[in-house]
Design a protein around this motif. Structure first.
Motif: not given
Length: 165
Positions: A75-104
């Motif tokens: 549940g929670g927010q659906d993630v879709d490749s067409g609507t996801f805000a992709y990271a423009g920096t390594a730091g931002e991508a690692l934050k996204q990874l930490d958040e999504m892995y934490g949810r998983w």
């Protein structure tokens, strides 16, 4: 992923790599994403498949490996490749990874034995949940290893000619 720099994140070891790019700069058949940064893509996949950057591989892990399934199964927010805000920096991508892995991780930890034995109630997949957990973990290992290899190659760019036997 400690110490991942933006230069390393976007490094293209060969020509025609797929990556995460500023909107409007991609040569790929499709550029997915609504924001300032888009993900190179094609369907069906080209043969041979392009080499992908660390940026692309992290986005794939965050969205396709984890994001879809977190939304489907927990549940929670659906993630879709067409609507996801992709990271423009390594730091931002690692934050996204930490958040999504934490949810998983939190969702998997809440599963009961009965939950694991049955197909998930959400999403298109009808395998037992234990199969889906194993599949996602294999994907994380597989793509994490690819990222590790790219990091090794990035660090060893010394221009040396390979030794031939």
């Amino acid at each position: 992923m400690e110490g991942l720099t933006d230069e390393e994140y976007f490094w293209e070891p060969v020509r025609d790599c797929w990556s995460i790019r500023p909107r409007g700069t991609s040569a790929a058949p499709v550029s997915e994403g609504p924001g300032a940064w888009t993900m190179d893509f094609a369907s069906p996949d080209p043969v041979p498949a392009p080499v992908t950057t660390i940026a692309w591989r992290l986005a794939h892990i965050i969205v396709s490996c984890l994001g879809y399934r977190v939304g489907w199964y927990f549940g929670g927010q659906d993630v879709d490749s067409g609507t996801f805000a992709y990271a423009g920096t390594a730091g931002e991508a690692l934050k996204q990874l930490d958040e999504m892995y934490g949810r998983w991780n939190a969702g998997v930890r809440e599963l009961s034995d009965a939950d694991l034995e049955n197909p998930p109630t959400g999403g298109p997949e009808r395998f037992p949940m234990e199969n889906r957990v194993l599949h996602v973990n294999r994907e994380l290992i597989h793509h994490g290893a690819e990222i590790s290899l790219l990091r090794d190659l990035y660090r060893r760019q010394d221009g040396a000619v390979p030794h031939r036997i």
